[in-house]
Design a protein around this motif. Sequence first.
Motif, PDB file in Angstrom:
ATOM      1  N   ALA A 163      18.246  68.253  82.150  1.00 12.75           N
ATOM      2  CA  ALA A 163      18.289  69.224  81.151  1.00 12.75           C
ATOM      3  C   ALA A 163      19.187  70.605  81.844  1.00 12.75           C
ATOM      4  N   ILE A 164      18.946  70.711  82.918  1.00 15.65           N
ATOM      5  CA  ILE A 164      19.697  72.086  83.486  1.00 15.65           C
ATOM      6  C   ILE A 164      21.189  71.405  83.757  1.00 15.65           C
ATOM      7  N   VAL A 165      21.427  70.349  84.077  1.00 12.98           N
ATOM      8  CA  VAL A 165      22.898  70.201  84.209  1.00 12.98           C
ATOM      9  C   VAL A 165      23.575  70.108  82.950  1.00 12.98           C
ATOM     10  N   ALA A 166      23.009  69.758  81.721  1.00 17.76           N
ATOM     11  CA  ALA A 166      23.642  69.855  80.734  1.00 17.76           C
ATOM     12  C   ALA A 166      24.075  71.481  80.225  1.00 17.76           C
ATOM     13  N   MET A 180      20.024  78.617  92.523  1.00 19.80           N
ATOM     14  CA  MET A 180      18.514  79.161  92.657  1.00 19.80           C
ATOM     15  C   MET A 180      17.916  78.728  91.371  1.00 19.80           C
ATOM     16  N   LEU A 181      18.468  77.849  90.391  1.00 18.01           N
ATOM     17  CA  LEU A 181      17.705  77.226  89.349  1.00 18.01           C
ATOM     18  C   LEU A 181      16.880  75.948  89.916  1.00 18.01           C
ATOM     19  N   GLY A 182      17.000  75.435  91.396  1.00 21.81           N
ATOM     20  CA  GLY A 182      16.412  74.344  91.808  1.00 21.81           C
ATOM     21  C   GLY A 182      15.201  74.569  92.383  1.00 21.81           C
ATOM     22  N   TRP A 219      30.432  69.896  87.706  1.00 19.04           N
ATOM     23  CA  TRP A 219      28.707  69.336  87.865  1.00 19.04           C
ATOM     24  C   TRP A 219      28.882  67.912  87.556  1.00 19.04           C
ATOM     25  N   GLN A 220      27.850  67.327  88.441  1.00 21.69           N
ATOM     26  CA  GLN A 220      27.607  65.701  88.360  1.00 21.69           C
ATOM     27  C   GLN A 220      26.056  65.685  88.679  1.00 21.69           C
ATOM     28  N   LEU A 231      21.457  67.970  91.594  1.00 23.21           N
ATOM     29  CA  LEU A 231      22.787  68.244  90.890  1.00 23.21           C
ATOM     30  C   LEU A 231      23.718  68.761  91.883  1.00 23.21           C
ATOM     31  N   VAL A 232      25.164  68.111  91.768  1.00 23.56           N
ATOM     32  CA  VAL A 232      26.142  68.358  92.566  1.00 23.56           C
ATOM     33  C   VAL A 232      27.053  69.014  91.878  1.00 23.56           C
ATOM     34  N   TYR A 233      27.850  69.923  92.374  1.00 19.99           N
ATOM     35  CA  TYR A 233      28.989  70.785  92.093  1.00 19.99           C
ATOM     36  C   TYR A 233      30.212  70.440  92.932  1.00 19.99           C
ATOM     37  N   ILE A 234      30.870  69.556  92.738  1.00 21.47           N
ATOM     38  CA  ILE A 234      32.023  69.174  93.434  1.00 21.47           C
ATOM     39  C   ILE A 234      33.332  70.128  93.440  1.00 21.47           C
ATOM     40  N   ASP A 235      33.393  70.974  94.577  1.00 21.39           N
ATOM     41  CA  ASP A 235      34.375  72.032  94.805  1.00 21.39           C
ATOM     42  C   ASP A 235      35.809  71.339  94.917  1.00 21.39           C
ATOM     43  N   ASP A 236      35.718  70.495  95.995  1.00 18.82           N
ATOM     44  CA  ASP A 236      37.139  70.093  96.566  1.00 18.82           C
ATOM     45  C   ASP A 236      36.913  68.687  97.189  1.00 18.82           C
ATOM     46  N   ARG A 237      38.021  67.763  96.898  1.00 23.18           N
ATOM     47  CA  ARG A 237      37.921  66.617  97.495  1.00 23.18           C
ATOM     48  C   ARG A 237      39.395  66.300  98.412  1.00 23.18           C
ATOM     49  N   ILE A 238      39.381  66.030  99.792  1.00 22.59           N
ATOM     50  CA  ILE A 238      40.476  65.795 100.440  1.00 22.59           C
ATOM     51  C   ILE A 238      40.502  64.233 100.660  1.00 22.59           C
ATOM     52  N   PRO A 239      41.672  63.431 100.134  1.00 23.13           N
ATOM     53  CA  PRO A 239      41.487  62.114 100.428  1.00 23.13           C
ATOM     54  C   PRO A 239      41.669  61.595 101.786  1.00 23.13           C
ATOM     55  N   ALA A 240      41.357  60.306 102.020  1.00 27.77           N
ATOM     56  CA  ALA A 240      41.541  59.847 103.497  1.00 27.77           C
ATOM     57  C   ALA A 240      42.993  59.724 103.716  1.00 27.77           C
ATOM     58  N   LYS A 241      43.312  59.843 105.114  1.00 27.92           N
ATOM     59  CA  LYS A 241      44.718  59.663 105.209  1.00 27.92           C
ATOM     60  C   LYS A 241      45.120  59.189 106.513  1.00 27.92           C
ATOM     61  N   MET A 242      46.243  58.758 106.883  1.00 25.38           N
ATOM     62  CA  MET A 242      46.298  58.083 108.338  1.00 25.38           C
ATOM     63  C   MET A 242      47.122  59.533 109.107  1.00 25.38           C
TER      64      MET A 242
END
Length: 286
Positions: A163-166, A180-182, A219-220, A231-242
């Motif tokens: 309900a909250i994520v919606a 703070m909602l959790g 939000w996921q 509930l997770v809020y993804i801020d940033d993703r850095i891909p794997a690299k060589m």
Amino acid sequence: MKIRIGNLSKEPLVYFFVLGFVVFALHSFLNRAEQDDSDPFTVNVASTDIEWIKASFEARMKRGPTQKELQILIDQYIRDEILHREALAMDLDDRDLVIQRRLVQKLTFVFEDLAETVEPTDDELLAYLEENQEKYRISETLSFHQVYFSPEKRKTAVEDANAIVAKLKLREIPPEEAVMLGDTTLIDTSFRNKSPTEVARVLGQSFTDTLFALGEPGWQGPIASTFGWHLVYIDDRIPAKMPALETIRGDVKYDFMYARKKEVIDAAYNAARSRYAVYVEGLPHE
């Protein structure tokens, strides 16, 4: 794992190593034969012995010995030779497992010295890095906030989370405020540039696998962990690299040389093994 310097049996470099082993073995045999025919109380340090002493020093130190260092090395060689003969005269080598292992270790050191006489080229290191990418790959990382819902504090934890994520997806609430909602928890609410391994240490492997499989930022969830629901809020993703070779040259060179030593030792053993017939009582023999 084989190092990528080509088929070992076809490599000129390996021929050099094995040839060095054969030359060393031949030198030792001839030197022993010469000593056997001479006065057991006479130590002859031949020019070939001195050249071998110099070569061994150079393989370890990457330079030739000074005159003073050479004299110390020759004195040590004489000392070792005399004590060795005294030990043989006392039959101290007879079925002595400690001595046998020490001699095996010493011969292994000889092989390792041979392997270290040739520095790896950039092409060899790049090929090794390419073949072992998973070992050096910099892992993907995520930065995220999490809102926790405790099944111990809420009978409807997962329903509340849904309900909250919606609502969060419809409203522009900063993730710092949304936490703070959790429910209160000792788990961090904010994670910055964390790898899968680091996240799994805190929230478990199942949670981590689900989290890193998510695509879009924002939000996921809810996502289950060993503690409850999040509930997770993804801020940033850095891909794997060589990483570039230059940034990890030391590590790659160390691993490459370790692998080379093993292959040289195996090649030298196989060359020696081919000269022997082995019979094991009670088992089929070769």
